[in-house]
Design a protein around this motif. Structure first.
Motif, short mmCIF file in Angstrom:
data_model
loop_
_atom_site.label_atom_id
_atom_site.label_comp_id
_atom_site.label_asym_id
_atom_site.label_seq_id
_atom_site.Cartn_x
_atom_site.Cartn_y
_atom_site.Cartn_z
N ILE A 51 46.65 75.43 50.91
CA ILE A 51 45.45 75.06 51.05
C ILE A 51 44.97 75.18 52.71
N ALA A 52 45.90 75.68 53.64
CA ALA A 52 45.60 75.87 54.77
C ALA A 52 44.26 76.79 55.17
N ASP A 53 44.08 77.70 54.27
CA ASP A 53 43.02 78.53 54.11
C ASP A 53 41.86 78.02 53.68
N ARG A 54 40.87 77.94 54.44
CA ARG A 54 39.58 77.08 54.25
C ARG A 54 38.86 77.46 52.52
N HIS A 55 39.18 78.84 52.53
CA HIS A 55 38.38 79.57 51.53
C HIS A 55 39.13 79.55 50.09
N HIS A 56 40.18 78.57 50.07
CA HIS A 56 40.93 78.79 48.77
C HIS A 56 40.18 78.14 47.70
N ILE A 57 40.81 78.51 46.21
CA ILE A 57 40.12 77.75 45.01
C ILE A 57 40.54 76.34 45.12
N HIS A 58 39.85 75.35 45.17
CA HIS A 58 40.23 73.86 45.42
C HIS A 58 40.77 73.41 43.88
N MET A 59 41.64 72.36 43.98
CA MET A 59 42.18 72.11 42.48
C MET A 59 41.20 71.19 41.80
N ASN A 60 40.29 70.51 42.46
CA ASN A 60 39.28 69.73 41.55
C ASN A 60 38.40 70.44 40.89
N SER A 61 38.36 71.86 40.81
CA SER A 61 37.58 72.45 39.90
C SER A 61 38.37 73.26 38.88
N THR A 62 39.66 73.02 38.77
CA THR A 62 40.65 73.47 37.68
C THR A 62 40.95 72.62 36.47
N GLN A 63 41.79 72.94 35.69
CA GLN A 63 41.98 72.21 34.40
C GLN A 63 43.06 71.23 34.87
N TRP A 64 43.73 71.28 36.08
CA TRP A 64 44.65 70.40 36.39
C TRP A 64 44.27 69.30 37.38
N ALA A 65 44.49 68.04 37.15
CA ALA A 65 43.88 67.02 37.92
C ALA A 65 44.74 66.73 39.20
N THR A 66 45.92 66.97 39.11
CA THR A 66 47.03 66.62 40.15
C THR A 66 48.04 67.76 40.21
N LEU A 67 48.72 67.60 41.20
CA LEU A 67 49.85 68.75 41.60
C LEU A 67 50.79 68.63 40.68
N THR A 68 51.39 67.36 40.20
CA THR A 68 52.36 67.10 39.41
C THR A 68 52.12 67.89 38.00
N GLU A 69 51.00 67.79 37.48
CA GLU A 69 50.55 68.37 36.09
C GLU A 69 50.55 70.00 36.61
N PHE A 70 50.17 70.34 37.60
CA PHE A 70 50.36 72.09 37.71
C PHE A 70 51.77 72.39 37.78
N VAL A 71 52.58 71.71 38.53
CA VAL A 71 53.87 71.85 38.73
C VAL A 71 54.56 71.93 37.15
N LYS A 72 54.18 70.99 36.46
CA LYS A 72 55.10 70.93 35.11
C LYS A 72 54.39 72.31 34.22
N TYR A 73 53.18 72.63 34.57
CA TYR A 73 52.59 73.75 33.65
C TYR A 73 53.52 74.95 34.23
N LEU A 74 53.54 75.01 35.42
CA LEU A 74 54.61 76.39 35.95
C LEU A 74 55.87 76.41 35.22
N GLY A 75 56.32 75.07 35.16
CA GLY A 75 57.90 75.07 34.55
C GLY A 75 57.82 75.48 32.98
N ARG A 76 56.77 75.11 32.33
CA ARG A 76 56.61 75.13 30.81
C ARG A 76 56.30 76.47 30.55
N THR A 77 55.70 77.23 31.42
CA THR A 77 55.31 78.75 31.27
C THR A 77 56.44 79.54 31.91
N GLY A 78 57.50 79.12 32.34
CA GLY A 78 58.57 79.96 32.81
C GLY A 78 58.46 80.69 34.28
N GLN A 79 57.27 80.23 34.92
CA GLN A 79 57.04 81.05 36.21
C GLN A 79 57.78 80.49 37.55
#
Length: 393
Positions: free
Chosen positions: A99-127
């Motif tokens: 997020i140091a880049d001002r022009h990044h895609i912000h998390m509040n516009s995605t399907q993940w409400a928190t960083l924990t949910e996104f990290v769990k998603y990466l673990g489930r998908t095997g990435q």
């Protein structure tokens, strides 16, 4: 004059304020508009441009959210692949870098409400390989690049081929030494028997008589007698040392030295081929001696090498804090365990072999070890430098 001209002090001050990162809750992804406070965000939501964007969003909200989610995931994985490809790192560290880049895609516009949910998603998908610790979520990038996997398999295949070729050469040399030991007593006895036979034959030979006429018979006989004595004396002096030396060789002088020379030559060849300017390998315990890391409390701390990057850089997992550091081998040193513990030979003729520490010579900074397993099982190495052995976890 306009409300805020480009070069007016107020316009410059506004640009300076808007240059850094602002709070995420006051950012509108649809309009790509960052507000500095709650009042500004409220005014933006009431603006006509924002209302038009929300009408577009209302026509197909799922498609827009999925698009932002896909772009956020792709950008996040691209960042972790580029910055932390071979390390285990905290999820918050990666997110703050992203997020140091001002022009990044912000998390509040995605399907993940928190960083924990996104990290769990990466673990489930095997990435990524994710794990929850008392210090938060940690993640490790799983490299599935086909080119990287191909290079890794090719490297392992080449290493196995080199090890097999080296073992084959060692077995051939050992067979040659055994064959030389078997043939050595036979050749020595044969040489001794032939020398003894020549000596007995010369002793049993009779006097040589010369007959050149009656007038000179006595003179010729005396001359022949003296010539024979001189000849026998010369032969005795000439053959005596040879027989003595052959007996010494039979007792173990000559044959043993030849085998020892062959073994020494073999050791020197192995030393030349296996002595490298890099020594790091996975699974060993090292000590951090970097002055740059002293301020962070890692000086003289021990850790385990979990990954070796380009032969000279190691990823070290600290034993006391479980933090993962990337340190050059120049800022690391080997660890000598207690007597009787297992060590690994990291450099020299027997590089890569595991051995048992027998004794330590603190005056000469060397140790005595005994190799365990493999083709050199049971071989004792007398003086191995501290830098060539390291404790195994």
């Amino acid at each position: 004059m306009g409300k805020n001209e480009f070069l007016t002090p107020k316009a410059i001050a506004n640009r300076i304020k808007a240059k850094g990162l602002q709070k995420l809750r006051w950012y509108c992804q649809m309009c790509q508009k960052q507000c500095r406070d709650e009042n500004g965000f409220k005014c933006h939501c009431m603006s006509e441009s924002h209302q038009r964007q929300m009408l577009v969003f209302g026509q197909n909200p799922n498609r827009i959210v999925d698009g932002y989610s896909e772009e956020f995931e792709r950008s996040f994985m691209e960042h972790i692949k580029r910055s932390h490809r071979f390390s285990r790192v905290a999820a918050t560290v990666v997110y703050n870098e992203y997020i140091a880049d001002r022009h990044h895609i912000h998390m509040n516009s995605t399907q993940w409400a928190t960083l924990t949910e996104f990290v769990k998603y990466l673990g489930r998908t095997g990435q990524c390989k994710v794990e929850e610790t008392p210090k938060g979520w940690f993640m490790t990038y799983i490299d599935r690049d086909s080119e990287t996997l191909f290079k890794e398999r090719l490297k392992n295949k080449r290493h196995k081929s080199d090890v097999a070729e080296e073992e084959k050469q060692e077995r051939a040399i050992i067979k040659q030494i055994e064959r030389a030991e078997q043939l050595m007593p036979v050749s020595a006895n044969t040489e001794l028997v032939s020398s003894d036979a020549l000596l007995l034959k010369s002793e049993q030979a009779g006097k040589i008589a010369f007959s050149l006429g009656s007038s000179s018979k006595s003179v010729v006989g005396e001359t022949a007698e003296s010539s024979k004595i001189v000849f026998e004396k010369f032969e005795t002096e000439k053959n005596g040392p040879k027989i003595k030396n052959s007996g010494a060789q039979m007792k173990g002088g000559g044959g043993g030295s030849a085998i020892e020379d062959l073994m020494k030559e073999q050791e020197m060849a192995k030393e030349r081929s296996n002595r490298k300017d890099y020594w790091l390998c996975e699974g060993i315990v090292v000590k951090v001696v970097s002055n740059a890391l002293a301020e962070k409390g890692y000086y003289k701390k021990k850790g385990v090498v979990i990954k070796v990057i380009e032969k000279y850089v190691g990823e070290i997992e600290m034993l006391d804090s479980n933090h993962v550091l990337r340190v050059d081998q120049e800022e690391l040193e080997t660890v000598i365990p207690q007597i009787g513990c297992l060590v690994r030979i990291v450099n020299g003729a027997y590089r890569g072999s595991n051995a048992r520490l027998i004794s330590v010579d603190t005056d000469n900074y060397c140790a005595k070890v005994q190799i365990e397993k493999g083709i050199y099982d049971g071989r004792v190495l007398q003086a191995v430098d501290y830098e060539d052995i390291c404790k195994v976890i």
